[in-house]
Design a protein around this motif. Structure first.
Motif, mmCIF file in Angstrom:
data_model
loop_
_atom_site.group_PDB
_atom_site.id
_atom_site.type_symbol
_atom_site.label_atom_id
_atom_site.label_comp_id
_atom_site.label_asym_id
_atom_site.label_seq_id
_atom_site.Cartn_x
_atom_site.Cartn_y
_atom_site.Cartn_z
ATOM 1 N N UNK A 168 -29.002 36.081 -155.492
ATOM 2 C CA UNK A 168 -30.400 36.396 -155.255
ATOM 3 C C UNK A 168 -31.032 35.205 -154.535
ATOM 4 N N UNK A 169 -31.810 35.451 -153.476
ATOM 5 C CA UNK A 169 -32.428 34.364 -152.715
ATOM 6 C C UNK A 169 -33.939 34.544 -152.636
ATOM 7 N N UNK A 170 -34.633 33.441 -152.328
ATOM 8 C CA UNK A 170 -36.098 33.456 -152.291
ATOM 9 C C UNK A 170 -36.647 34.222 -151.098
ATOM 10 N N UNK A 171 -35.823 34.437 -150.067
ATOM 11 C CA UNK A 171 -36.196 35.264 -148.918
ATOM 12 C C UNK A 171 -34.945 35.934 -148.380
ATOM 13 N N UNK A 172 -35.114 36.826 -147.419
ATOM 14 C CA UNK A 172 -33.978 37.586 -146.912
ATOM 15 C C UNK A 172 -32.917 36.664 -146.315
ATOM 16 N N UNK A 173 -31.664 36.998 -146.572
ATOM 17 C CA UNK A 173 -30.532 36.203 -146.103
ATOM 18 C C UNK A 173 -29.559 37.099 -145.334
ATOM 19 N N UNK A 174 -29.334 36.772 -144.017
ATOM 20 C CA UNK A 174 -30.105 35.851 -143.190
ATOM 21 C C UNK A 174 -31.495 36.404 -142.918
ATOM 22 N N UNK A 175 -32.399 35.602 -142.323
ATOM 23 C CA UNK A 175 -33.765 36.058 -142.083
ATOM 24 C C UNK A 175 -33.799 37.328 -141.228
ATOM 25 N N UNK A 176 -34.821 38.141 -141.465
ATOM 26 C CA UNK A 176 -34.972 39.369 -140.687
ATOM 27 C C UNK A 176 -34.986 40.596 -141.569
ATOM 28 N N UNK A 177 -34.594 41.740 -140.978
ATOM 29 C CA UNK A 177 -34.560 43.020 -141.684
ATOM 30 C C UNK A 177 -33.308 43.125 -142.535
ATOM 31 N N UNK A 178 -33.120 42.152 -143.437
ATOM 32 C CA UNK A 178 -31.908 42.111 -144.249
ATOM 33 C C UNK A 178 -32.288 42.253 -145.714
ATOM 34 N N UNK A 179 -31.724 41.452 -146.597
ATOM 35 C CA UNK A 179 -31.982 41.612 -148.023
ATOM 36 C C UNK A 179 -31.951 40.266 -148.735
ATOM 37 N N UNK A 180 -32.737 40.155 -149.813
ATOM 38 C CA UNK A 180 -32.714 38.951 -150.647
ATOM 39 C C UNK A 180 -31.681 39.076 -151.769
ATOM 40 N N UNK A 181 -30.992 40.217 -151.823
ATOM 41 C CA UNK A 181 -29.891 40.433 -152.773
ATOM 42 C C UNK A 181 -28.629 40.700 -151.978
#
Length: 204
Positions: free
Chosen positions: A137-150
Motif C-alpha cells: 500500500x502506498x501514499x499515492x499511486x504507484x507509479x504516478x498517474x491513472x494507476x493504483x495505490x494498492x
C-alpha cells in the motif's frame, strides 16, 4: 518490455542464481539451525532497480525493509543436489520507498514465503532458493498517474546464509522482483527488476 521478454529475463536471473548456489562447495556437515521445527526470525533490507514505463533497468529504484518469521516444516527431502528442506514464512514490510521517478512511500506484507534450504553446504554457508508473494500500500499511486495505490508483489530467486555463530546467520539474496496492480486501475505499468537483499537471522 513485453511479457515474453520479462519472463525470459526472470528465468535468466533465477537460472543464474541456481547455478551459482549449486556450485557453493558441497558440504557433508549438517547444520542444526535449519532442522525441521526450527523457528527462523530475521530483520532485512533490500534494494531493487528496474523498469516501469520503458525498457531500462535503471528507470526506477525500490527500497524496502522488514521483519521475517518462518518455520522449517519438513525433514530433508529429495536426492543429490536437489536435497534440502522446506521453510514457510511471512514478511512484514513497514518500509517501502519508490525513488528516482517520484518519491512514494508505503508498506506491505508477504503472507507466502516458500524457501528451500539446500542440504549441500559448507560448515558455515547454506544456499537457498525461494518464492514469495504479497501486496503493498502506498501514499499515492504507484507509479504516478491513472494507476493504483494498492499493488501486488512477487519475488523469485535465492541466496546464501552465512552462519556467524550457532543459530545466527547473515543472509545475502538475489531476486527477480515484480510489482503491479493486476489491472485494478485504468493503467498497469508494471515494475520489473532485480533485487539485492541483506538480512540477519536468529534460529530457535
Amino acid at each position: 518490455m513485453n511479457a515474453i521478454a520479462r519472463f525470459g529475463a526472470a528465468r535468466q536471473v533465477v537460472s543464474l542464481t541456481l547455478l551459482l548456489l549449486t556450485h557453493v562447495a558441497p558440504a557433508q556437515e549438517r547444520l542444526p539451525p535449519v532442522d525441521n521445527g526450527k523457528w527462523d526470525v530475521s530483520v532485512w533490507i533490500a534494494g531493487a532497480t528496474g523498469e516501469q514505463n520503458r525498457d531500462s533497468l535503471t528507470e526506477s529504484q525500490i527500497w524496502t525493509a522488514g521483519v521475517f518469521a518462518g518455520r522449517v516444516i519438513t525433514n530433508e527431502l529429495g536426492k543429490g543436489w536437489l536435497r534440502g528442506n522446506l521453510e514457510y514464512g511471512f514478511n512484514l514490510i513497514p518500509a517501502f520507498v519508490n525513488a528516482k521517478n517520484q518519491t512514494i512511500y508505503g508498506g506491505g506484507f508477504e503472507p507466502v514465503v516458500l524457501r528451500w534450504n539446500s542440504s549441500h553446504h559448507t560448515a558455515r554457508v547454506v544456499p537457498y532458493i525461494e518464492l514469495a508473494g504479497g501486496a503493498v500500500f502506498t501514499t499515492s499511486n504507484l507509479p504516478p498517474g491513472d494507476t493504483s495505490s494498492f499493488n501486488f508483489t512477487t519475488r523469485g530467486g535465492g541466496g546464501i546464509q552465512i552462519f556467524s555463530r550457532d543459530r545466527r546467520s547473515w543472509d545475502v539474496g538475489l531476486h527477480y522482483f515484480h510489482v503491479s496492480n493486476a489491472n485494478l486501475a485504468d493503467k498497469n505499468p508494471e515494475f520489473n527488476g532485480v533485487q539485492i537483499s541483506l538480512g540477519y537471522h536468529w534460529f530457535r
